[in-house]
Design an enzyme around this catalytic site. Structure first.
Site, PDB file in Angstrom:
ATOM      1  N   HIS A 202      13.330   6.722 -58.209  1.00  0.00           N
ATOM      2  CA  HIS A 202      13.381   6.309 -56.884  1.00  0.00           C
ATOM      3  C   HIS A 202      11.946   6.732 -56.128  1.00  0.00           C
ATOM      4  O   HIS A 202      11.412   5.846 -55.587  1.00  0.00           O
ATOM      5  CB  HIS A 202      14.423   7.047 -55.888  1.00  0.00           C
ATOM      6  CG  HIS A 202      14.391   6.935 -54.561  1.00  0.00           C
ATOM      7  ND1 HIS A 202      15.271   6.081 -53.844  1.00  0.00           N
ATOM      8  CD2 HIS A 202      13.424   7.433 -53.589  1.00  0.00           C
ATOM      9  CE1 HIS A 202      14.919   6.099 -52.492  1.00  0.00           C
ATOM     10  NE2 HIS A 202      13.974   6.874 -52.463  1.00  0.00           N
ATOM     11  N   GLU A 203      11.583   7.841 -56.419  1.00  0.00           N
ATOM     12  CA  GLU A 203      10.068   8.296 -56.078  1.00  0.00           C
ATOM     13  C   GLU A 203       8.889   7.447 -56.742  1.00  0.00           C
ATOM     14  O   GLU A 203       8.095   7.155 -56.012  1.00  0.00           O
ATOM     15  CB  GLU A 203       9.997   9.549 -56.206  1.00  0.00           C
ATOM     16  CG  GLU A 203      11.139  10.667 -55.259  1.00  0.00           C
ATOM     17  CD  GLU A 203      11.165  10.167 -53.990  1.00  0.00           C
ATOM     18  OE1 GLU A 203      10.093   9.681 -53.252  1.00  0.00           O
ATOM     19  OE2 GLU A 203      12.235  10.520 -53.319  1.00  0.00           O
TER      20      GLU A 203
ATOM     21  N   HIS B 171       8.257   4.693 -54.767  1.00  0.00           N
ATOM     22  CA  HIS B 171       7.412   4.763 -53.575  1.00  0.00           C
ATOM     23  C   HIS B 171       5.956   4.841 -53.914  1.00  0.00           C
ATOM     24  O   HIS B 171       5.068   4.351 -53.373  1.00  0.00           O
ATOM     25  CB  HIS B 171       7.942   5.678 -52.794  1.00  0.00           C
ATOM     26  CG  HIS B 171       9.285   5.692 -52.122  1.00  0.00           C
ATOM     27  ND1 HIS B 171       9.443   4.630 -51.377  1.00  0.00           N
ATOM     28  CD2 HIS B 171      10.149   6.562 -51.958  1.00  0.00           C
ATOM     29  CE1 HIS B 171      10.712   4.725 -50.795  1.00  0.00           C
ATOM     30  NE2 HIS B 171      11.394   6.051 -51.068  1.00  0.00           N
TER      31      HIS B 171
END
Length: 436
Positions: A21-22, A25
């Site tokens: 998920h990170e 980003h």
């Protein structure tokens, strides 16, 4: 050991999901030139970290989230007109702007996140949730295409010996006065596979069940496969009262609370449940359906939290549809893995399906338009873009960046609420777990 192993698998996959998920980003942020100073999985004390290039990568003690620090998240005072800080809320926003400005190295102001265009901000902010959705697609694809889904098939698992009335108790056995079940009278045996019924080729249990229920008390030709050979049989269904079921497979009750019945054809055969592999094209539909179900849960989250509080205060058992936290998910995984009598393929598919649903939950939850969730940053970027588009259409000067630091007090409040709910879930999942 199976219980513990399943819990560890869930924890590892959860950490990987958070980490990816990170990454969702971080990668677009770096591609757009933003300096990413930290990439961390977890919260709290740092267990391990290493700096590579301009980014410190690390693992923290509490595996309940993660973050990437994008330099220049908030525009400095000068960019938003040096707003006064007359209240403590204003001071919180001012301190956030100043802390963000201090992270910007001399000569690197252009690399600050707040300088990105609205489309680029949206790509960065949506990258994390979209990564969780992609993980869900992969896991669900493994389940559906690799293992298959538990499906009722026309492979006969059991044959009734008599026709028992619909209102009889489940433990009722056949008596000498009962009518012999048509399947038993025709010679159908457990292990047979129904190939055709009344001249119709059978491809699924749902199809066969529909044909049987629509039958009258007339002889019907049936072809079954037994030990590799086909047998031509003739069965004469009986018309009997049988319960009516809804789309969820639950019996429909009348005003008195008793099961509703209808007269249908009855044969007396039970299907087998087998793992049937699904086509790749079925994956998007299942993911979309699960996403919609998750959205309905998130939309009613305050009410569900209220129900959870009442169940704990009143010391009553939790509903099957109660929300659960990471402890409850670990408990589910352990119980699935340690259940006797389940094939390992069903256990593996169930665990993977649960992990796919967990990633869909992360996708939907992070899109809630409140800071510090990704959806809050998306909403701020959309507002900034809308202001600029309105100014352009009206021929006005381009407005400066939206002062997203004003949302910091709200972000703190949301963080405290989520933390309190998280603690409540841990407590409830330990002392009053949902039973599956």
């Amino acid at each position: 050991m199976e219980y513990l192993g399943a819990v560890l698998i869930v924890l590892v996959v959860l950490l990987l999901s958070i980490g990816l998920h990170e990454v969702g980003h971080m990668v677009p942020a770096k591609r757009f030139g933003v300096r990413v100073s930290h990439y961390m999985v977890g919260f709290g004390p740092t267990l391990w970290s290493r700096t590579k290039g301009e980014t410190e990568y690390g693992l923290k003690a509490i595996p309940l989230g993660g973050y990437v620090r994008l330099v220049g998240m908030y525009p400095p005072d000068a960019a938003v007109g040096n707003p006064p800080a007359r209240t403590w809320l204003g001071r919180l926003a001012r301190d956030a702007r100043q802390a963000s400005a201090e992270e910007i190295r001399p000569g690197e102001d252009a690399r600050a996140f707040y300088h990105l265009s609205t489309p680029k901000k949206l790509v960065v902010m949506l990258g994390g949730p979209v990564m969780n959705l992609l993980i869900a697609f992969v896991l669900m694809g493994i389940v559906l295409v690799g293992f298959g889904m538990p499906t009722l098939t026309p492979h006969v698992s059991g044959v009734s010996q008599c026709v028992i009335p619909a209102d009889a108790p489940a433990s009722r056995e056949c008596t000498a006065s009962d009518v012999v079940a048509p399947a038993a009278a025709a010679g159908i045996q457990p292990g047979d596979t129904v190939v055709s019924y009344d001249g119709t080729e059978i491809t699924s249990w749902e199809q066969l069940s529909t044909l049987i229920r629509a039958s009258s008390a007339e002889p019907v030709p049936v072809v079954v496969e037994r030990d590799g050979a086909t047998l031509d049989l003739t069965v004469t269904p009986v018309v009997a009262d049988r319960p009516v079921y809804d789309e969820a497979g639950e019996p429909v009750l009348d005003d008195a609370g008793k099961p509703t019945t209808t007269s249908v054809g009855f044969l007396g055969v039970s299907p087998s449940q087998e793992m049937v592999r699904q086509p790749v094209l079925s994956v998007p539909g299942v993911v979309a359906s699960t996403t919609w179900q998750t959205m309905t849960v998130v939309a009613t989250l305050p009410a569900r939290v209220g129900d959870l509080v009442r169940s704990e205060v009143n010391n009553t058992p939790r509903d099957q549809n109660s929300i659960v936290g990471i402890v409850g998910i670990g408990r589910f995984a352990g119980e699935i893995a340690s259940t006797d009598g389940l094939d390992w393929q069903i256990k593996a598919a169930s665990l993977l399906q649960m992990l796919a649903a967990l990633n869909i939950a992360l996708f939907v939850f992070n899109l809630i338009p409140l800071p510090p969730l990704d959806g809050g940053h998306v909403a701020a970027a959309l507002w900034e873009g809308a202001r600029r588009q309105v100014a352009r259409l009206r021929g006005l000067p381009r407005p400066g960046p939206f002062d997203s630091a004003k949302l910091v007090p709200l972000a703190y409040s949301v963080f405290l609420v989520l933390g309190a709910v998280g603690v409540l879930l841990v407590y409830a999942d330990i002392v009053n777990p949902v039973q599956i």
